[in-house]
Design a protein around this motif. Structure first.
Motif, PDB file in Angstrom:
ATOM      1  N   ALA A 169       0.738  -1.102  -0.148  1.00 39.74           N
ATOM      2  CA  ALA A 169       0.051  -0.016   0.129  1.00 39.74           C
ATOM      3  C   ALA A 169       0.734   1.394   0.052  1.00 39.74           C
ATOM      4  N   GLN A 170       1.870   1.468   0.747  1.00 38.24           N
ATOM      5  CA  GLN A 170       2.847   2.429   0.707  1.00 38.24           C
ATOM      6  C   GLN A 170       3.582   2.624  -0.424  1.00 38.24           C
ATOM      7  N   GLU A 224     -11.627   4.017   1.797  1.00 42.67           N
ATOM      8  CA  GLU A 224     -10.645   4.892   2.516  1.00 42.67           C
ATOM      9  C   GLU A 224      -9.235   4.500   1.873  1.00 42.67           C
ATOM     10  N   LEU A 225      -8.791   3.238   1.631  1.00 44.30           N
ATOM     11  CA  LEU A 225      -7.542   2.858   1.253  1.00 44.30           C
ATOM     12  C   LEU A 225      -7.544   3.310  -0.209  1.00 44.30           C
ATOM     13  N   PHE A 226      -8.326   3.167  -0.971  1.00 41.06           N
ATOM     14  CA  PHE A 226      -8.370   3.790  -2.268  1.00 41.06           C
ATOM     15  C   PHE A 226      -8.220   4.958  -2.464  1.00 41.06           C
ATOM     16  N   GLU A 279       1.395   7.134   4.301  1.00 42.53           N
ATOM     17  CA  GLU A 279       1.354   6.926   5.530  1.00 42.53           C
ATOM     18  C   GLU A 279      -0.293   6.505   5.870  1.00 42.53           C
ATOM     19  N   SER A 280      -1.136   7.207   5.259  1.00 43.52           N
ATOM     20  CA  SER A 280      -2.618   7.166   5.315  1.00 43.52           C
ATOM     21  C   SER A 280      -2.921   5.643   4.835  1.00 43.52           C
ATOM     22  N   ALA A 281      -2.188   5.164   3.918  1.00 42.70           N
ATOM     23  CA  ALA A 281      -2.537   3.925   3.100  1.00 42.70           C
ATOM     24  C   ALA A 281      -2.265   2.917   3.951  1.00 42.70           C
ATOM     25  N   ALA A 282      -1.006   3.228   4.472  1.00 42.36           N
ATOM     26  CA  ALA A 282      -0.523   1.843   5.405  1.00 42.36           C
ATOM     27  C   ALA A 282      -1.387   1.819   6.666  1.00 42.36           C
ATOM     28  N   ASN A 289      -5.465  -0.816  10.327  1.00 41.18           N
ATOM     29  CA  ASN A 289      -6.444  -0.883  11.044  1.00 41.18           C
ATOM     30  C   ASN A 289      -7.551  -2.019  10.213  1.00 41.18           C
ATOM     31  N   ASP A 290      -7.677  -2.227   9.161  1.00 41.28           N
ATOM     32  CA  ASP A 290      -8.309  -3.180   8.557  1.00 41.28           C
ATOM     33  C   ASP A 290      -8.234  -4.575   9.156  1.00 41.28           C
ATOM     34  N   MET A 291      -6.817  -4.954   9.019  1.00 42.17           N
ATOM     35  CA  MET A 291      -6.448  -5.958   9.693  1.00 42.17           C
ATOM     36  C   MET A 291      -6.441  -6.274  11.231  1.00 42.17           C
ATOM     37  N   GLU A 292      -6.551  -5.209  11.884  1.00 46.37           N
ATOM     38  CA  GLU A 292      -6.606  -5.213  13.419  1.00 46.37           C
ATOM     39  C   GLU A 292      -8.084  -5.608  13.808  1.00 46.37           C
TER      40      GLU A 292
END
Length: 229
Positions: free
Chosen positions: A107-108, A195-197, A206-209, A214-217
């Motif tokens: 993502a980064q 939001e990732l898109f 930074e926001s993508a990571a 967050n999704d994985m958590e």
């Protein structure tokens, strides 16, 4: 001084050629290899050399020999075979941790390197996810969801990362399917990745990571909750 080709190096050469043919999809998973005599002629080697090469590939997990059925392709590469072996022993949480490591980095990098074509493909995946959600089509949703993640990884333009993630596709499908069927009805819209898109579109790495983490958590918390029930 030129050395004569020894039997061992011939075996290694045949192993390498068969591996390449499988990776190039000349023979696909589930397909039977040609008869022994045909392969001997094709590679210009003896029966013993061919059989040693096949034994090595069976041991590596790429091939499987069945009495009366011949030799069948079981994996697309040694890496794919190794991942399949490991995932059988791993838990869902371990699989999630590997996903986080790969997808966070991807993502980064995608945020920095994505093209307009990448963005269009990501949007198409999101639309497909929404359509599947509206029609309650789980398999289509999972396929579209995984394609979204694969597109993010491809947008990283890092070939090694792309190859590693490609070999996890089957594992990811099983993972997502198992999770979504654990506690029906699953809220599909939680997985649209809008939001990732947007973070990748804005090139905000930074926001993508952070969104991936967050999704994985959230996934991890849900899995732990389900396992405890």
């Amino acid at each position: 001084m030129i050395r004569k080709t020894n039997r061992k190096s011939l075996v290694e050469q045949v192993v390498e050629q068969i591996e390449q043919l499988i990776e190039q999809r000349h023979w696909t998973v589930g397909e039977k290899l040609p008869p022994e005599m045909e392969l001997m002629e094709e590679f210009d080697v003896s029966r013993n050399t061919l059989r040693e090469a096949i034994r090595a590939l069976v041991h590596a997990g790429l091939l499987e020999t069945k009495q009366g059925s011949g030799t069948i392709v079981r994996s697309t590469s040694a890496l794919d075979a190794a991942l399949k072996r490991h995932v059988k022993k791993s838990t869902m949480l371990e699989t999630l941790e590997v996903r986080l490591a790969l997808e966070k980095q991807a993502a980064q990098m995608a945020s920095e390197r994505r093209t307009e074509t990448d963005l269009k493909q990501l949007e198409a995946c999101i639309r497909s996810c929404k359509d599947a959600s509206a029609n309650n089509e789980l398999d289509q949703f999972i396929s579209s969801d995984i394609q979204f993640h694969k597109t993010v990884v491809q947008a990283s333009s890092n070939q090694l990362l792309i190859d590693l993630y490609e070999h996890m596709t089957e594992i990811l499908y099983s993972f997502v399917h198992d999770f979504m069927t654990m506690e029906p009805p699953f809220q599909f819209e939680q997985e649209f990745h809008l939001e990732l898109f947007e973070a990748i579109q804005k090139q905000d790495k930074e926001s993508a990571a952070a969104h991936v983490e967050n999704d994985m958590e959230v996934l991890k918390e849900n899995i732990i909750k389900i396992m405890e029930e």
